[in-house]
Design a protein around this motif. Structure first.
Motif, PDB file in Angstrom:
ATOM      1  N   VAL B 323       0.879  -1.171   0.000  1.00 13.04           N
ATOM      2  CA  VAL B 323       0.000   0.000   0.000  1.00 13.04           C
ATOM      3  C   VAL B 323       0.918   1.224   0.000  1.00 13.04           C
ATOM      4  O   VAL B 323       1.907   1.252   0.738  1.00 13.04           O
ATOM      5  CB  VAL B 323      -0.898  -0.013   1.251  1.00 13.04           C
ATOM      6  N   TYR B 324       0.605   2.170  -0.850  1.00 11.54           N
ATOM      7  CA  TYR B 324       1.449   3.380  -0.919  1.00 11.54           C
ATOM      8  C   TYR B 324       0.575   4.577  -0.588  1.00 11.54           C
ATOM      9  O   TYR B 324      -0.423   4.836  -1.253  1.00 11.54           O
ATOM     10  CB  TYR B 324       2.034   3.500  -2.342  1.00 11.54           C
ATOM     11  N   TYR B 325       0.946   5.242   0.536  1.00 10.51           N
ATOM     12  CA  TYR B 325       0.202   6.452   0.926  1.00 10.51           C
ATOM     13  C   TYR B 325       0.783   7.613   0.134  1.00 10.51           C
ATOM     14  O   TYR B 325       1.973   7.950   0.268  1.00 10.51           O
ATOM     15  CB  TYR B 325       0.308   6.683   2.433  1.00 10.51           C
ATOM     16  N   VAL B 326      -0.077   8.204  -0.673  1.00 10.38           N
ATOM     17  CA  VAL B 326       0.404   9.158  -1.673  1.00 10.38           C
ATOM     18  C   VAL B 326       1.008  10.416  -1.021  1.00 10.38           C
ATOM     19  O   VAL B 326       2.101  10.845  -1.372  1.00 10.38           O
ATOM     20  CB  VAL B 326      -0.734   9.549  -2.643  1.00 10.38           C
ATOM     21  N   ILE B 409      -7.223  10.563   3.313  1.00 11.81           N
ATOM     22  CA  ILE B 409      -6.022   9.816   2.954  1.00 11.81           C
ATOM     23  C   ILE B 409      -6.214   9.239   1.565  1.00 11.81           C
ATOM     24  O   ILE B 409      -7.250   8.660   1.268  1.00 11.81           O
ATOM     25  CB  ILE B 409      -5.764   8.675   3.948  1.00 11.81           C
ATOM     26  N   THR B 410      -5.193   9.386   0.723  1.00 10.79           N
ATOM     27  CA  THR B 410      -5.229   8.765  -0.601  1.00 10.79           C
ATOM     28  C   THR B 410      -4.138   7.719  -0.643  1.00 10.79           C
ATOM     29  O   THR B 410      -3.037   7.973  -0.175  1.00 10.79           O
ATOM     30  CB  THR B 410      -4.973   9.808  -1.703  1.00 10.79           C
ATOM     31  N   TRP B 411      -4.481   6.542  -1.124  1.00  8.37           N
ATOM     32  CA  TRP B 411      -3.435   5.500  -1.206  1.00  8.37           C
ATOM     33  C   TRP B 411      -3.607   4.622  -2.422  1.00  8.37           C
ATOM     34  O   TRP B 411      -4.652   4.577  -3.050  1.00  8.37           O
ATOM     35  CB  TRP B 411      -3.390   4.693   0.085  1.00  8.37           C
ATOM     36  N   LEU B 412      -2.526   3.937  -2.715  1.00  7.36           N
ATOM     37  CA  LEU B 412      -2.540   2.999  -3.841  1.00  7.36           C
ATOM     38  C   LEU B 412      -2.456   1.587  -3.298  1.00  7.36           C
ATOM     39  O   LEU B 412      -1.619   1.287  -2.437  1.00  7.36           O
ATOM     40  CB  LEU B 412      -1.288   3.225  -4.717  1.00  7.36           C
ATOM     41  N   ASN B 413      -3.353   0.742  -3.793  1.00  4.04           N
ATOM     42  CA  ASN B 413      -3.256  -0.689  -3.460  1.00  4.04           C
ATOM     43  C   ASN B 413      -2.604  -1.368  -4.646  1.00  4.04           C
ATOM     44  O   ASN B 413      -3.103  -1.294  -5.763  1.00  4.04           O
ATOM     45  CB  ASN B 413      -4.656  -1.285  -3.313  1.00  4.04           C
TER      46      ASN B 413
END
Lengths: 147, 883
Positions: B323-326, B409-413
Motif C-alpha cells: 500500500v502506498y500512501y500518496v 487519505i489517498t493510497w494505492l493498493n
C-alpha cells in the motif's frame, strides 16, 4: 349296622378272583372285599343302584380293576370314575395280566393311581398284593367323604 | 548503667545480649525469648516473665513473654493476672514469699510457687514493664537479687530500644503497604482503561499500557525502543511536535487535539490525543492518552483479520502486495513483496528509493506518470521488467487508487505477480508449436501413404471377413445344438425333481408339456392317455379349447391309424402323420404335427405325445428328439406313479396285518398268561396246604409243575417283546456306540461281578439307529458272551469294528466261550431255537432272533462265526444312510 366294605374288586375270571382273595387272605387283608364280575356291576356298586341299591352308603377306600371284562370294560369304568367328582378321589389300581403298552398309557391318561401286571409266579403276586394293601389301605389317608 | 562493678557472669550476659541478641531486635518475640534465655542462664533456671506496661492504665500489663514457665497455661489464669495487677503499683524491686501473709504471697502459694522477685523496668522514671522471677523450690539468694538489680537498667534500656524499633518498623510497613495499594490501584486503572496511555520523555516512549499496545500493534518491549515520531503520521508530526514543546514549556494550550497515528504495520488511524505533563523518575514527562476516534477498533480488527487471511492467500499464490500512501509517501509492504524484490521481509524500511533501485529508469518514470494520471477508483494493470539483485525478471502490476473522505487519505493498493516463469514458458511453448507444425506436416505425408496401403489391405480383409462370418454361422449352429441338448437336460431334471419331491402325476405331466412348449416356440403340446382302448387328452400346453377339440375329434376318427394293430406291436419310431392329416393340419392352421407313442417298459401302450405347430427354424430332427425324450419321460412318470399306487395298497395291507398281529399279541398276553397264572396260583396254594404230607417224589412233581409254568410265562413274555420289536416305528438318531456299550456293561454288572473278565473295547464311533433297539442288540450280544464264557476261568470279550470289502462297517462281539458248531449256524437266529440245554445255559432262545429282527429293520445284516469250545463271534452291519 354292617361295616362298609372297604375294597371293591372288579374281575370276571373266577380263578383270578379266588387267587386274588387268596393273596389278600395271605396278607390278612381279605375282610372287607366286595367282588363284582363286570364293569356294569362295578358302576352299579359305586352309584348304589341295581342290585346294590340297598347297600350301605359310602365309597370304598380302594378299587381294584381288571381291564378285560364283559359289558363295560375296566378302562370305561376308570374313565367314568375319574369324570365324576364324587368318585374321582377313590384310588384305583388296575390289576391285569396285560402288558400292552397302549393299555398302560391309556390307564395313566385316565388318571389311574397304580398299574399292576399280575405275575405268573403266585408268590410274587402275593408279594405285590401285600405292598399294594400296605400302601393304599394302611398308609394312604383317604380324602374326606363327599356326600 | 548505674553500677560499674558488674561481675563476670553479668558482663558475659551483656556481651551475649549485645553480640547475639540485638540482631533480632526487629523480631520482637524472638528478641525477648533470647533475652529471657540469657537471663535464665544467668540466674539459674528460674521461671522468668517479662511484661510490657500497657498504655491504658486501666488494663493489666500485657504479658510480653513467658519463658521456662513450669506450667505455661498458668499465664492465662486468674491468680497470675491478679499478681500482675498487684505488681503494677510497685516502683521498686520487691521480693514476695508464699508465707509472708501478703495478698501476692497467698496467690503464689495457690500457684505452687515459693517466692517471687519483681523488678520494674523503667526508663526516665517511666515504667515500660516488669520482669518477674518465680521460684517453686528455693528462695532467691542475695547475689542473684543483686545481679538482677544491677542489670535492671540495662534490660530496661534494650527493651525500650527494641520496643521503639518495633513501633518504627510497624509504621514503615504500614506506609509501604499503603503505597503498594495506591500503586496497584493505579496499575489496575492504567491496564484496564480502554484508552491507550503512553508516557514520553526526551522524545522517546518510556511507558505504554495494554490498550496502547493493542491500538498500535507493538509489544511492550518494542514500545520502549520507539521514538514519539514513529507512531505519528509524518504529515501530522509538525503539529504534534509543536504541541509537545508548548506543553512541556507550560503554555496554556488545550489538552486534547485530533491527529493521525501510524501502527506497526504502517496503517494510518485517526486518533484523539489528550496530553498532560507529569513528573516521572524525577523529571518532566509527557503523558499521552490515545483514543481511536474512528471508533471502529473492533471493525478494524475484523478487517485486519480478513486482511491477514488475504495476505496469507496472496503469499501462497506468490502474489506480492503493498500500500502506498500518496501524501506521506510511505509504503506498507507484504512479506512476499519483499521476497519478490530479493529482500528478507521487513529487513529494510521500504521507500521510493528502493523501488527506484528495483526498476529501470524508464520504467520508473512511466510508472510515476501513470500513477499521477490515475483518478480515485482507477485500476491500472501493467507488465514491467524489474530487478532482483542482478537478475532481470518480469512482473505484472495491478494498482488501484483509493481515497477516504473522513481522514483525507489517498493510497494505492498494488498487487505484484512475478510472471518471469510464464514468459519463459510462453517462449518455450511457441518454440514447441513451431516444431509441432513441422512434425504434423511430415506425418500427414506418411499417413497418406499408409492410407493407400490400408485401402488395398481392406479389400483383402473383406474376403477374410466373409469367411469368418461363415465360420461364425457354423459356430452358432453348434451353440444352438448345445443349447438344445441343455434344454433337454433341463426338461429331464425338472421332471425327475418333481417326481422325487412327490408332486402329483397330473402336475408333473403338465410340467413336461410346459417345458416342451418352451423349447419349441409357437407349438402346441398335448398328452393323450390310453383309457379303455381310447385316447383321451390328459394334459396340454399352447392350445386353445377349439384347437384341442379339433385335434381330439380328428384323433377319435383315426384311432386305428395311430395304433395300427394291437398295442404291443405299436411302431415305436416317431413318424410324420400320414397324408390324410394334411387337411386337418390346414384346417387347424398348423404346418406340422408330430406324434410319439408312450410305451411302458413292458411294451404296454400308455398313450400318445403330440407336438403341433407353425413352421419354425428348428430342424425336424430336433423336434423329433424333443418328442422322443418327452414321451420317454412321460412313460417313466406314469410307470413310477403306478408303482407308487401299488406300493400304497401293499403297505395298507401290511398295516392291517400288523393290527391283526397286535390283536393276537394282546390275546397271547392276556388270555394265555391268565390260565398259566391260575395253574401257578392254585398249585402254590395246594403245595402250601399239603407239602408236609407229600412224599419226596410227589413234592418233586409239584415243583416241576411250578417251574414249568414259570418258564412258560417267561416264553410268553419274550414272545411279546419280540412281536413288539417288529411293530414299533424306528426312531433313528445319531448314537455314540462306545457310550452305549459302556452303559450296557454297567447294566449287566450283576452278571459280571465276581468274575475274571478281560474286556477289549475298541473305539466304535457313532451310528445312526434307534437308540432303544440298538441297545437291546448290544444287551443280547454282550449278555450272550457273558453267559457262554461262564465256564471259562478267564473270560475274554472283545468288542470292535472292521470295514468289509464293500466299505461297510462291521461291528462285532467276540468271546472265548463254549462256541458252537457251525453246522447249526442256521438255527442260531430262529425264534425259540437253542443250541444248548436249559440246564447248561438258561434262556428262552429268543435273544438272537430279536437281534436279527432289529438289525434287519435297520437295513443291516447279522453274521455268526463259532467253533465248538473255541469261542464265538457275532457281527452286524447297519444301513449307513441317514435318511
Amino acid at each position: 349296622m354292617a361295616e362298609v366294605p372297604r375294597i371293591l374288586l372288579a374281575e370276571d375270571n373266577i380263578d383270578d378272583i379266588e387267587l386274588t382273595l387268596l393273596a389278600f387272605k395271605e396278607n390278612k387283608l381279605a375282610n372287607n372285599i366286595t367282588t363284582v364280575r363286570d364293569g356294569e356291576a362295578a358302576l352299579d356298586y359305586l352309584y348304589c343302584r341295581g342290585e346294590f341299591a340297598q347297600r350301605p352308603r359310602g365309597n370304598p377306600v380302594l378299587v381294584l380293576l381288571d381291564l378285560k371284562m364283559p359289558k363295560v370294560d375296566g378302562l370305561e369304568v376308570l374313565a367314568a370314575m375319574k369324570k365324576d367328582p364324587k368318585l374321582q378321589s377313590i384310588p384305583v389300581v388296575v390289576l391285569t395280566s396285560s402288558r400292552m403298552e397302549s393299555d398302560v398309557v391309556e390307564s395313566y391318561n385316565l388318571g389311574v393311581n397304580a398299574y399292576v401286571v399280575k405275575p405268573v409266579d403266585f408268590s410274587e403276586f402275593v408279594n405285590a398284593v401285600k405292598n399294594l394293601g400296605i400302601f393304599w389301605i394302611l398308609l394312604n389317608e383317604p380324602p374326606p367323604e363327599v356326600v | 548503667m548505674k553500677d560499674n562493678n558488674l561481675d563476670a557472669s553479668s558482663q558475659l550476659f551483656i556481651k551475649n545480649v549485645i553480640e547475639n541478641v540485638l540482631v533480632y531486635a526487629n523480631d520482637l518475640p524472638r528478641f525477648l525469648r533470647q533475652i529471657s534465655q540469657q537471663l535464665s542462664a544467668l540466674i539459674g533456671g528460674k521461671t522468668i516473665v517479662l511484661t510490657q506496661t500497657s498504655k491504658d492504665p486501666e488494663l493489666p500489663e500485657k504479658v510480653l513473654h513467658v519463658l521456662s514457665h513450669r506450667r505455661h497455661d498458668e499465664v492465662e489464669k486468674r491468680p497470675f493476672s491478679h499478681i500482675l495487677t498487684l505488681c503494677k503499683k510497685e516502683k521498686n524491686m520487691v521480693e514476695f514469699r508464699c508465707d509472708d501473709g501478703s495478698e501476692i504471697g497467698l496467690l503464689l502459694s495457690q500457684m505452687g510457687y515459693k517466692n517471687l522477685v519483681l523488678m520494674p523496668l523503667n526508663i526516665q522514671q517511666q515504667s515500660i514493664g516488669l520482669c518477674l522471677f518465680f521460684d517453686a523450690e528455693l528462695q532467691f539468694n542475695s547475689p542473684d537479687i543483686a545481679t538482677i538489680q544491677r542489670l535492671s537498667s540495662f534490660i530496661s534500656s534494650i527493651l525500650h530500644n527494641a520496643l521503639q524499633m518495633n513501633s518504627m518498623e510497624q509504621l514503615v510497613t504500614q506506609r509501604t503497604r499503603r503505597l503498594l495499594e495506591t500503586e496497584q490501584r493505579f496499575n489496575a486503572v492504567v491496564t484496564s482503561t480502554q484508552e491507550g496511555i503512553i508516557i514520553i520523555q526526551d522524545g522517546r516512549v518510556i511507558f505504554s499500557n495494554p490498550s496502547a499496545e493493542a491500538l498500535l500493534g507493538y509489544s511492550p518491549a518494542e514500545f520502549l525502543s520507539l521514538k514519539f515520531s514513529d507512531i505519528i503520521d509524518p504529515l501530522e508530526w509538525e503539529k504534534v511536535w509543536d504541541n509537545y514543546v508548548a506543553r512541556m514549556r507550560g503554555d496554556d494550550i488545550p489538552h486534547s487535539y485530533e491527529t493521525r497515528i501510524v501502527d506497526k504495520q504502517g496503517y494510518v488511524v485517526s486518533a484523539e490525543i489528550n496530553a498532560s505533563v507529569m513528573q516521572y523518575n524525577g523529571a518532566l514527562a509527557y503523558l499521552v492518552f490515545l483514543r481511536d476516534i474512528t471508533d471502529r477498533i473492533t471493525a478494524e480488527q475484523a478487517f485486519k483479520e480478513s486482511e491477514r487471511h488475504l495476505l496469507r492467500a496472496m503469499e501462497l499464490a506468490d502474489l506480492g502486495s503493498f500500500v502506498y500512501y500518496v501524501k506521506s509517501k510511505h509504503f506498507v509492504c507484504s512479506d512476499t513483496f519483499y521476497r519478490l524484490l530479493g529482500y528478507e521481509p521487513h529487513s529494510i524500511k521500504f521507500t521510493t528509493d528502493i523501488l527506484k533501485a528495483s526498476l529501470h529508469q524508464e520504467e520508473m518514470s512511466q510508472l510515476k506518470e501513470s500513477v499521477d494520471k490515475m483518478d480515485v477508483g482507477d485500476t491500472v494493470i501493467r507488465q514491467i521488467p524489474y530487478k532482483r539483485g542482478t537478475e532481470t525478471r518480469h512482473c505484472r502490476v495491478i494498482a488501484e487508487k483509493l481515497h477516504e473522505e473522513q481522514t483525507d487519505i489517498t493510497w494505492l493498493n498494488c498487487i505484484i505477480q512475478d510472471i518471469t516463469q510464464h514468459a519463459q514458458d510462453a517462449a518455450k511453448l511457441e518454440e514447441y508449436n513451431r516444431s509441432l507444425e513441422k512434425m504434423v506436416e511430415s506425418r500427414t505425408k506418411t499417413l497418406e501413404e499408409s492410407r493407400q496401403a490400408l485401402t488395398s489391405l481392406l479389400e483383402d480383409s473383406n474376403k477374410i471377413r466373409e469367411d469368418l462370418e461363415k465360420m461364425n454361422d457354423k459356430l452358432l449352429k453348434e451353440t444352438t445344438i448345445r443349447k438344445r441338448s441343455e434344454q433337454l437336460v433341463t426338461l429331464q431334471s425338472k421332471t425327475l425333481t418333481a417326481l422325487t419331491l412327490g408332486t402329483g402325476q397330473k402336475e408333473i405331466l403338465q410340467i413336461v408339456c410346459d417345458e416342451v412348449k418352451q423349447i419349441i416356440p409357437h407349438s402346441g403340446v398335448m398328452i393323450l392317455r390310453e383309457h379303455n382302448n381310447l385316447l383321451e387328452p390328459c394334459c396340454w400346453a399352447g392350445l386353445t379349447e377349439t384347437q384341442l377339440a379339433g385335434i381330439s375329434e380328428e384323433l377319435d376318427a383315426s384311432q386305428t391309424d395311430l395304433f395300427p394293430g394291437k398295442a404291443s406291436s405299436v411302431n415305436t419310431q416317431s413318424a410324420i402323420l400320414s397324408k390324410d392329416y394334411k387337411a386337418i393340419l390346414q384346417r387347424l392352421n398348423y404346418q406340422f404335427c408330430w406324434y410319439e407313442p408312450i410305451i411302458s417298459k413292458n411294451e404296454k401302450n400308455l398313450g400318445v405325445f403330440v407336438l403341433t405347430g407353425q413352421k419354425t427354424d428348428i430342424p425336424p430332427s430336433y423336434e423329433s428328439a424333443v418328442l422322443n425324450s418327452g414321451a420317454k419321460l412321460i412313460a417313466l412318470v406314469l410307470e413310477r406313479k403306478l408303482a407308487d399306487r401299488q406300493e400304497m395298497v401293499f403297505s395298507h395291507r401290511l398295516q392291517e396285518m400288523n393290527k391283526e398281529l397286535e390283536a393276537f399279541a394282546y390275546s397271547v398276553s392276556h388270555d394265555l398268561r391268565a390260565p398259566l397264572r391260575h395253574i401257578d396260583g392254585f398249585t402254590s396254594a395246594l403245595k402250601k396246604n399239603i407239602v408236609d404230607t407229600l412224599s419226596e417224589t410227589n413234592r418233586h412233581y409239584l415243583n416241576r409243575i411250578l417251574e414249568s409254568t414259570r418258564r412258560m410265562g417267561r416264553l410268553i413274555d419274550d414272545l411279546l417283546v419280540f412281536s413288539r420289536m417288529g411293530r414299533q416305528p424306528l426312531k433313528k438318531c445319531t448314537i455314540d456306540l462306545g457310550v452305549l456299550v459302556d452303559s450296557v456293561i454297567r447294566e449287566l454288572d450283576p452278571d459280571i461281578s465276581g468274575r475274571d473278565i478281560r474286556w477289549t473295547i475298541e473305539p466304535l464311533g457313532t451310528v445312526f439307529a434307534d437308540q432303544n433297539l440298538l441297545k437291546q442288540v448290544m444287551i443280547n450280544l454282550i449278555s450272550n458272551a457273558l453267559k457262554f464264557t461262564k465256564t471259562r476261568q478267564k473270560a475274554w470279550i472283545h468288542i470292535g469294528v472292521r470295514e468289509n470289502n464293500l466299505g461297510q462297517k462291521v461291528y462285532f462281539v467276540k468271546d472265548n466261550g463254549v462256541g458252537f458248531n457251525m453246522a447249526y449256524k442256521h438255527k442260531l437266529f430262529g425264534v425259540f431255537q437253542r443250541l444248548h440245554r436249559d440246564d447248561q445255559f438258561e434262556g428262552t432262545g429268543i435273544g438272537l432272533a430279536n437281534v436279527k429282527r432289529i438289525i434287519k429293520r435297520h437295513g443291516g445284516d447279522v453274521m455268526a462265526y463259532g467253533e465248538l469250545n473255541n469261542g464265538a463271534k457275532f457281527s452286524f452291519t447297519l444301513d449307513t444312510e441317514q435318511f
